[in-house]
Scaffold this active site. Structure first.
Site, PDB file in Angstrom:
ATOM      1  N   ARG A  13       4.274   0.591  -6.644  1.00 36.96           N
ATOM      2  CA  ARG A  13       4.052  -0.513  -5.372  1.00 36.96           C
ATOM      3  C   ARG A  13       3.257  -1.465  -5.525  1.00 36.96           C
ATOM      4  NH1 ARG A  13       6.517   2.768  -1.024  1.00 36.96           N
ATOM      5  NH2 ARG A  13       5.027   1.695   0.555  1.00 36.96           N
ATOM      6  N   GLU A  56      18.974 -15.248 -11.223  1.00 43.86           N
ATOM      7  CA  GLU A  56      18.425 -13.890 -11.560  1.00 43.86           C
ATOM      8  C   GLU A  56      18.043 -13.614 -12.821  1.00 43.86           C
ATOM      9  OE1 GLU A  56      17.786 -11.540  -9.681  1.00 43.86           O
ATOM     10  OE2 GLU A  56      17.353  -9.800 -11.045  1.00 43.86           O
ATOM     11  N   CYS A  71       0.847  -1.161  -0.130  1.00 40.73           N
ATOM     12  CA  CYS A  71       0.063   0.037  -0.010  1.00 40.73           C
ATOM     13  C   CYS A  71       0.869   1.518  -0.043  1.00 40.73           C
ATOM     14  CB  CYS A  71      -0.868   0.174   1.192  1.00 40.73           C
ATOM     15  SG  CYS A  71      -2.117  -1.353   1.328  1.00 40.73           S
ATOM     16  N   GLU A 106       8.832 -13.238 -13.237  1.00 43.81           N
ATOM     17  CA  GLU A 106       8.056 -12.161 -12.687  1.00 43.81           C
ATOM     18  C   GLU A 106       7.488 -11.065 -13.734  1.00 43.81           C
ATOM     19  OE1 GLU A 106       9.924  -9.562  -9.785  1.00 43.81           O
ATOM     20  OE2 GLU A 106      11.614  -9.812 -10.883  1.00 43.81           O
ATOM     21  N   ASN A 113      -0.929   2.000   5.859  1.00 43.63           N
ATOM     22  CA  ASN A 113       0.062   0.920   5.114  1.00 43.63           C
ATOM     23  C   ASN A 113       0.485   0.084   6.119  1.00 43.63           C
ATOM     24  OD1 ASN A 113       1.795  -0.526   3.364  1.00 43.63           O
ATOM     25  ND2 ASN A 113       3.384   1.044   3.874  1.00 43.63           N
ATOM     26  N   GLY A 114       0.375  -1.496   5.988  1.00 42.79           N
ATOM     27  CA  GLY A 114       1.074  -2.243   6.862  1.00 42.79           C
ATOM     28  C   GLY A 114      -0.178  -3.315   7.498  1.00 42.79           C
ATOM     29  N   LYS A 160      13.779 -12.664 -13.271  1.00 46.90           N
ATOM     30  CA  LYS A 160      13.354 -11.611 -14.104  1.00 46.90           C
ATOM     31  C   LYS A 160      12.425 -11.943 -15.147  1.00 46.90           C
ATOM     32  CE  LYS A 160      14.200  -8.506 -12.439  1.00 46.90           C
ATOM     33  NZ  LYS A 160      14.906  -9.122 -11.170  1.00 46.90           N
ATOM     34  N   LYS A 162       6.417  -3.744  -4.950  1.00 45.05           N
ATOM     35  CA  LYS A 162       7.693  -3.294  -5.301  1.00 45.05           C
ATOM     36  C   LYS A 162       8.678  -3.786  -3.892  1.00 45.05           C
ATOM     37  CE  LYS A 162      11.356  -1.524  -6.873  1.00 45.05           C
ATOM     38  NZ  LYS A 162      12.142  -2.179  -8.007  1.00 45.05           N
ATOM     39  N   TRP A 175      -3.047  -2.542  -1.612  1.00 43.02           N
ATOM     40  CA  TRP A 175      -2.798  -3.704  -2.087  1.00 43.02           C
ATOM     41  C   TRP A 175      -3.327  -4.790  -1.096  1.00 43.02           C
ATOM     42  CZ3 TRP A 175       1.106  -7.578  -0.595  1.00 43.02           C
ATOM     43  CH2 TRP A 175       1.548  -8.424  -1.568  1.00 43.02           C
ATOM     44  N   HIS A 209      21.039 -34.753 -11.462  1.00 46.35           N
ATOM     45  CA  HIS A 209      20.178 -35.348 -10.448  1.00 46.35           C
ATOM     46  C   HIS A 209      18.860 -35.118 -10.315  1.00 46.35           C
ATOM     47  CE1 HIS A 209      24.290 -35.940  -8.864  1.00 46.35           C
ATOM     48  NE2 HIS A 209      24.372 -34.611  -9.042  1.00 46.35           N
TER      49      HIS A 209
HETATM   50  C1  AGP Z   1      12.977  -8.474  -8.020  1.00 48.69           C
HETATM   51  O1  AGP Z   1      12.921  -8.164  -9.334  1.00 48.69           O
HETATM   52  C2  AGP Z   1      11.880  -8.785  -7.299  1.00 48.69           C
HETATM   53  N1  AGP Z   1      10.930  -7.752  -7.524  1.00 48.69           N
HETATM   54  C3  AGP Z   1      11.943  -9.424  -5.865  1.00 48.69           C
HETATM   55  O2  AGP Z   1      12.443 -10.534  -5.762  1.00 48.69           O
HETATM   56  C4  AGP Z   1      13.000  -8.406  -4.858  1.00 48.69           C
HETATM   57  O3  AGP Z   1      14.102  -8.439  -5.227  1.00 48.69           O
HETATM   58  C5  AGP Z   1      12.667  -8.790  -3.399  1.00 48.69           C
HETATM   59  O4  AGP Z   1      11.259  -8.634  -2.978  1.00 48.69           O
HETATM   60  C6  AGP Z   1      13.591  -8.047  -2.390  1.00 48.69           C
HETATM   61  O5  AGP Z   1      13.182  -6.911  -2.383  1.00 48.69           O
HETATM   62  P1  AGP Z   1      14.277  -5.921  -1.776  1.00 48.69           P
HETATM   63  O6  AGP Z   1      15.415  -5.976  -2.252  1.00 48.69           O
HETATM   64  O7  AGP Z   1      13.594  -4.482  -1.650  1.00 48.69           O
HETATM   65  O8  AGP Z   1      14.232  -6.390  -0.329  1.00 48.69           O
END
Ligand code: AGP
Length: 607
Positions: free
Chosen positions: A27, A480, A2, A487, A101-102, A484, A602, A75, A503
């Site tokens: 966000r 990574e 949020c 997601e 927010n929380g 990418k 985010k 959110w 394995h």
């Molecule tokens: C990365 O593209 C993702 N959005 C997600 O894995 C992100 O890296 C993860 O939530 C950690 O976020 P932070 O680095 O703000 O702690």
């Protein structure tokens, strides 16, 4: 996650609130709303869906008069996205309005308590208990009302509060959720994040947990939990508003991919001065470093993948054990910590709940905590013992790119810094220090060669699964790259240590399986080449990432992406750009919502 915003000043609040909420869209959200006080009563408008719906409902905010107001992007955590579950929430008599927010962890107990007192609830949210508690406790003194309410709450919150009997101000308070206070000229703001109000001010204050901020057009007063007036750290932001906008790019993610050479350059400039590595807020003695018997590197998601590269680099160059942990695992596994352990937490947002908890776990057990974060004033930046701020600048896309590569670089610089303290400046030390300076141009070269990745994306965007393989740094890179792709394109992309294929996973390889093989390291090139051959003979279609000049791969790969050749250790930042662009163009070809992927936020401020 949020987002909240608040305004007090001389201008009509609603249009400003809407404008600020648009800068918080990154966000992730599913509904939004605003509430203003027009001197007589609280007026509110809220709607499920995109901010455009609220914009239309309020005619760009014009329909809501008043110079004091609060706003929210939601959110959903408790209660599905709907108009009634959107914030703000108004108390039974209409005297209070709240945005939050929380998470209020004990909201069901409070709901039961208030229901027994005759209150009724309109929404399914946890937040509504906050506004009804304010109603329940209010006997005249607003501070006493807010304190009693806060004392009842368990969990995290950043709250904006309107009260009809306080017509020229609003209140804000945080605990474990981000909140910044923006100081303007005859107008003041609160927000979950700086970009929401950056257009109006560069001056900010960071309230401590449970400080009550009283915000009006003339100024901001902060009261601590003993109701004493307090001063908190004020800082100026050197970002410009443009850096928080798309500037002609179709998506924030593409813009931020292109910003990486500059972000890396700024990070290098901030940490390497006169051939020496120095961090603004980190100054470890040789004695302290020599006494270290372990590092924990703790993070989530891409930050965890950056941490893996940091682990390899630090262990190779410092010969100190560096254990890498997912924050969500670390916090519950009773890690062995003491004053000779340094815990490095990595977080682009500085607000990830699991990483915050891991940091607190380390501090509770006498381990010093070093944070590598990208957001000044974030919870992790404020609570860690030592902080290195990466110079990525505001990152709006949910999928991190420049946040990630500046983390990798910072971890490598940290490794060289610690090696220097240990007197281990022989071997590759000088070479790495020199090669790191080549990173911006090498990354720019990859960006300039993006057409090859666009072509690959046009060939393979229809695939519904993909495998990424690699060894050592290339395994971290493969993790990574898979994250990418999955997601933002929703393709089922998985990563495997290349040596692990036999394995079990190799059973999944069939005719036409797409395998991205990361072979950017010379040291393990031949081993991974054999793995590429294994999958190719079983029908896989291999895209290989290699340093320029490695031709042996041509027999095994359908496509070869050649990269500028730097040392194995320095390659991850270079190769990451290729995988980011590949993921981006595939997602674009699939018409995905690249900057705001479904179900993602985010920063993940909830467990
Ligand atoms: C990365 O593209 C993702 N959005 C997600 O894995 C992100 O890296 C993860 O939530 C950690 O976020 P932070 O680095 O703000 O702690």
């Amino acid at each position: 996650m949020c987002g909240i915003i608040g305004y007090a000043g001389k201008k009509q609040a609603a249009p400003l609130l809407l404008d600020g909420l648009k800068m918080l869209e990154y966000r992730g959200y599913d509904s939004s709303g605003i509430a203003v006080f027009d001197g007589g009563e609280i007026k509110m408008s809220k709607a499920k869906g995109r901010l455009e719906n609220l914009d239309v409902l309020t005619d760009g905010g014009k329909k809501l008069g008043g110079v004091i107001g609060i706003g929210h992007t939601r959110w959903a955590t408790h209660g599905e996205p709907s108009d009634i579950n959107s914030h703000p929430h108004v108390s039974e008599t209409g005297r209070f309005a709240v945005v939050h927010n929380g998470i209020i962890e004990n909201y069901l107990d409070i709901r039961e308590f208030l229901t027994a007192k005759g209150f009724t609830f309109k929404s399914q949210t946890d937040t509504e208990v906050v506004v009804q508690l304010l109603e329940y406790y209010h006997k005249g003194d607003i501070f006493e009302t807010i304190r009693k309410t806060l004392n009842k709450l368990k969990g995290s919150y950043a709250l904006g509060i309107l009260a009809v009997f306080e017509p020229n101000k609003f209140f804000a308070v945080r605990k474990d959720s981000p909140l910044v206070i923006g100081l303007g000229k005859r107008e003041n703001f609160v927000a979950s994040d700086i970009p929401a109000v950056l257009k109006h001010t560069r001056s900010f204050i960071l309230p401590d947990d449970k400080d009550i901020a009283v915000v009006d057009g003339n100024g901001v007063l902060l009261y601590n939990s003993n109701h004493e007036l307090v001063e908190r750290k004020r800082f100026e932001v050197d970002w410009d508003v443009e850096s928080a906008k798309k500037n002609g790019y179709p998506h924030f993610m593409l813009k931020e991919i292109h910003e990486q050479p500059k972000a890396v350059e700024q990070t290098i400039a901030a940490c390497i001065k006169g051939g020496e590595i120095a961090f603004e807020n980190v100054d470890y003695s040789e004695e302290y470093v020599k006494k270290l018997d372990k590092l924990y590197i703790v993070a989530c998601g891409s930050s965890y993948h950056a941490g893996m590269i940091g682990k390899y680099f630090i262990e190779r160059n410092c010969r100190i054990p560096a254990e890498i942990d997912l924050a969500s695992e670390f916090r519950y596994r009773r890690p062995i910590l003491d004053e000779n352990t340094l815990t490095v937490v990595i977080s682009q947002s500085g607000e990830t709940a699991d990483t915050i908890a891991a940091m607190r776990e380390a501090k509770e057990h006498s381990s010093r905590v070093l944070a590598i974060v990208n957001v000044v004033g974030s919870t992790i930046a404020r609570e860690a013992d030592d902080v290195i701020i990466t110079r990525a600048g505001p990152e709006m896309a949910v999928a991190t790119t420049k946040g990630y590569t500046t983390q990798v670089l910072t971890l490598q610089l940290l490794g060289l810094y610690l090696a220097g303290k240990l007197g281990r400046t022989g071997g590759e030390y000088a070479k790495y220090l020199e090669e790191i300076k080549c990173l911006p141009s090498a990354m720019q070269e990859v960006i300039d060669g993006k057409e090859q990745l666009q072509i690959l994306a046009s060939k393979y965007f229809g695939n519904d699964k993909a495998f990424f393989i690699g060894r050592g740094n290339d395994y971290a890179l493969a993790l990574e790259g898979a994250l990418k792709l999955k997601e933002i394109s929703y393709i089922h992309a998985e990563s495997y240590a290349a040596g692990e294929l036999k394995h079990g996973t190799i059973s999944l390889i069939e005719q036409g399986s797409l395998v991205i093989a990361c072979l950017t390291g010379d040291e393990l090139y031949d081993k991974t080449l054999s793995n590429a051959e294994e999958v190719k003979t079983r029908g896989a279609l291999v895209i290989a990432l290699v340093k320029r000049g490695h031709t042996a791969i041509e027999g095994q790969a359908k496509h070869v992406v050649e990269l500028p050749a730097l040392s194995d250790e320095i390659m991850p930042c270079v190769a990451a750009v290729s995988l980011q662009l590949l993921a981006y163009y595939i997602a674009a070809a699939r018409g995905c919502d690249i900057d705001k992927p479904r179900n993602l936020a985010k920063s993940v401020t909830v467990e």
